[in-house]
Enzyme design. Structure first.
Site, PDB file in Angstrom:
ATOM      1  N   LYS A 125       0.645  -1.246  -0.214  1.00 28.83           N
ATOM      2  CA  LYS A 125      -0.287   0.107  -0.172  1.00 28.83           C
ATOM      3  C   LYS A 125       0.717   1.144  -0.424  1.00 28.83           C
ATOM      4  CE  LYS A 125      -3.858  -1.928   2.201  1.00 28.83           C
ATOM      5  NZ  LYS A 125      -5.121  -1.901   3.064  1.00 28.83           N
ATOM      6  N   TYR A 154     -11.942  -1.268  -3.758  1.00 28.48           N
ATOM      7  CA  TYR A 154     -13.047  -2.225  -2.786  1.00 28.48           C
ATOM      8  C   TYR A 154     -14.231  -1.804  -2.694  1.00 28.48           C
ATOM      9  CZ  TYR A 154      -8.096  -2.101   0.231  1.00 28.48           C
ATOM     10  OH  TYR A 154      -6.777  -2.762   0.382  1.00 28.48           O
ATOM     11  N   ASN A 209      -2.135  -0.171   7.232  1.00 25.79           N
ATOM     12  CA  ASN A 209      -1.811  -1.411   7.152  1.00 25.79           C
ATOM     13  C   ASN A 209      -0.686  -1.955   6.405  1.00 25.79           C
ATOM     14  OD1 ASN A 209      -2.869  -2.345   5.842  1.00 25.79           O
ATOM     15  ND2 ASN A 209      -4.430  -3.585   6.847  1.00 25.79           N
ATOM     16  N   GLU A 234      -9.646 -10.543  -8.135  1.00 20.43           N
ATOM     17  CA  GLU A 234      -8.164  -9.249  -7.438  1.00 20.43           C
ATOM     18  C   GLU A 234      -7.590  -9.510  -8.295  1.00 20.43           C
ATOM     19  OE1 GLU A 234      -9.754  -8.509  -2.605  1.00 20.43           O
ATOM     20  OE2 GLU A 234      -7.551  -9.698  -2.994  1.00 20.43           O
ATOM     21  N   PHE A 255     -15.555   3.449   6.913  1.00 21.76           N
ATOM     22  CA  PHE A 255     -14.459   3.496   6.338  1.00 21.76           C
ATOM     23  C   PHE A 255     -13.867   3.717   5.319  1.00 21.76           C
ATOM     24  CE2 PHE A 255     -14.068  -0.747   7.752  1.00 21.76           C
ATOM     25  CZ  PHE A 255     -13.032  -1.478   6.264  1.00 21.76           C
ATOM     26  N   ARG A 307       2.351  -6.950   9.589  1.00 19.34           N
ATOM     27  CA  ARG A 307       1.618  -5.458   9.963  1.00 19.34           C
ATOM     28  C   ARG A 307       1.789  -5.542  11.144  1.00 19.34           C
ATOM     29  NH1 ARG A 307      -3.876  -7.542   7.417  1.00 19.34           N
ATOM     30  NH2 ARG A 307      -3.735  -6.463   5.034  1.00 19.34           N
ATOM     31  N   ARG A 316      -1.010 -14.199   4.305  1.00 20.65           N
ATOM     32  CA  ARG A 316      -2.149 -14.613   5.259  1.00 20.65           C
ATOM     33  C   ARG A 316      -1.705 -14.344   6.343  1.00 20.65           C
ATOM     34  NH1 ARG A 316      -6.646 -12.049   3.850  1.00 20.65           N
ATOM     35  NH2 ARG A 316      -7.702 -12.051   5.677  1.00 20.65           N
ATOM     36  N   HIS A 358      -2.160  -5.649   1.268  1.00 17.07           N
ATOM     37  CA  HIS A 358      -3.460  -6.025   1.372  1.00 17.07           C
ATOM     38  C   HIS A 358      -2.960  -7.447   0.806  1.00 17.07           C
ATOM     39  CE1 HIS A 358      -7.421  -6.963   0.128  1.00 17.07           C
ATOM     40  NE2 HIS A 358      -6.404  -7.224  -1.309  1.00 17.07           N
ATOM     41  N   THR A 403      -5.909  -7.676  10.164  1.00 15.04           N
ATOM     42  CA  THR A 403      -5.817  -6.472  10.036  1.00 15.04           C
ATOM     43  C   THR A 403      -6.176  -5.375  11.028  1.00 15.04           C
ATOM     44  OG1 THR A 403      -7.947  -7.499   8.019  1.00 15.04           O
ATOM     45  CG2 THR A 403      -7.652  -5.151   8.732  1.00 15.04           C
TER      46      THR A 403
HETATM   47  P1  CMP Z   1      -7.162  -4.611   3.465  1.00 10.87           P
HETATM   48  O1  CMP Z   1      -7.018  -6.056   3.634  1.00 10.87           O
HETATM   49  O2  CMP Z   1      -6.866  -4.110   2.196  1.00 10.87           O
HETATM   50  O3  CMP Z   1      -9.274  -4.501   3.269  1.00 10.87           O
HETATM   51  C1  CMP Z   1     -10.037  -3.683   4.085  1.00 10.87           C
HETATM   52  C2  CMP Z   1      -8.436  -2.720   4.491  1.00 10.87           C
HETATM   53  O4  CMP Z   1      -9.130  -1.527   4.632  1.00 10.87           O
HETATM   54  C3  CMP Z   1      -7.781  -2.861   5.404  1.00 10.87           C
HETATM   55  O5  CMP Z   1      -6.963  -3.552   4.906  1.00 10.87           O
HETATM   56  C4  CMP Z   1      -7.440  -1.977   5.977  1.00 10.87           C
HETATM   57  O6  CMP Z   1      -6.191  -0.944   5.346  1.00 10.87           O
HETATM   58  C5  CMP Z   1      -8.787  -0.989   6.299  1.00 10.87           C
HETATM   59  N1  CMP Z   1      -9.707  -1.244   7.040  1.00 10.87           N
HETATM   60  C6  CMP Z   1     -10.127  -2.335   7.665  1.00 10.87           C
HETATM   61  N2  CMP Z   1     -10.806  -2.233   8.816  1.00 10.87           N
HETATM   62  C7  CMP Z   1     -10.956  -1.170   8.979  1.00 10.87           C
HETATM   63  C8  CMP Z   1     -11.262   0.098  10.167  1.00 10.87           C
HETATM   64  N3  CMP Z   1     -12.158  -0.513  10.912  1.00 10.87           N
HETATM   65  N4  CMP Z   1     -10.905   1.032  10.328  1.00 10.87           N
HETATM   66  C9  CMP Z   1     -10.228   1.379   8.867  1.00 10.87           C
HETATM   67  N5  CMP Z   1      -9.688   0.808   7.960  1.00 10.87           N
HETATM   68  C10 CMP Z   1      -9.841  -0.583   8.026  1.00 10.87           C
END
Ligand code: CMP
Length: 141
Positions: free
Chosen positions: A9, A49, A112, A126, A57, A102, A85, A115, A91
Site C-alpha cells: 500500500k 474495494y 496496514n 483481484e 471507512f 503488519r 495472510r 493487502h 488487519t
Molecule cells: P485490507 O486487508 O486491504 O482490506 C480492507 C482494508 O480496509 C483493510 O485492509 C484496512 O486497510 C481497511 N480497514 C479495515 N477495517 C478498518 C477499520 N475498522 N477502519 C479503517 N480501515 C479499516
C-alpha cells in the site's frame, strides 16, 4: 499451485519498506509471478474495494489507497492465499502476531502496509483487476 493478489500500500511504498516485504515473501518460498507499480485514481480504488462501499471507512480507505504509488503483485505457491495472510498478520496491527508484516510495520488499522486476497474467488477477481494473462509469468523449471 495457487495464486493470490498482494498489494504493498502507499504507506509501505512511501516508507521504503517494499523490498523488505517482497523479501519476506521470497524467503518463505513464494514466487513473484507478476509485479507492477501504479498510482490508482480514486475511481480505481473505489472499484477495487467495492465490497466495502457501505463501510464507514470506505471514503478514508479509498483516499488513502490513491494517496501515492502502490505495488501490485501476483504471488504464487502452494497454499499461497493462506500463507500470505499468515505472513501479513491481522488487519488490525494491534492484533497481529509477532513477526508478521503488519505487526512489524503497520501504524494504523487503515495504514496496514499490505493487502492480500482472502479466498480463491477473491484472488481471481483481484488479480484480474490489475493484470491480464500476458503479464503473469510462468515458473521456469
Ligand atoms: P485490507 O486487508 O486491504 O482490506 C480492507 C482494508 O480496509 C483493510 O485492509 C484496512 O486497510 C481497511 N480497514 C479495515 N477495517 C478498518 C477499520 N475498522 N477502519 C479503517 N480501515 C479499516
Amino acid at each position: 499451485m495457487e495464486q493470490t493478489l498482494s498489494i504493498i500500500k502507499p504507506d509501505g511504498v512511501g516508507r521504503g519498506i517494499a523490498g523488505e516485504v517482497i523479501s519476506r515473501f521470497e524467503k518463505n518460498g513464494i514466487r513473484i509471478a507478476a509485479v507492477k507499480m501504479l498510482h490508482m485514481t480514486k475511481a480505481q480504488a473505489k472499484g477495487f474495494y467495492d465490497v466495502h462501499r457501505e463501510r464507514p471507512f470506505f471514503e478514508s480507505l479509498t483516499d488513502f489507497m490513491c494517496s501515492g504509488p502502490i505495488i501490485a503483485m501476483v504471488l504464487e505457491g502452494e497454499n499461497v492465499i493462506e500463507k500470505n495472510r499468515t505472513l501479513m498478520g491481522a488487519t488490525n496491527f494491534k492484533e497481529a502476531a509477532e513477526g508478521t508484516i503488519r505487526k512489524d510495520f503497520a501504524t494504523d488499522i487503515e495504514k496496514n502496509v499490505v493487502h492480500g486476497s482472502d479466498s480463491p474467488e477473491t484472488a481471481t477477481t483481484e488479480i484480474a483487476y490489475f493484470f491480464n494473462k500476458f503479464e503473469i509469468t510462468d515458473a521456469v523449471s
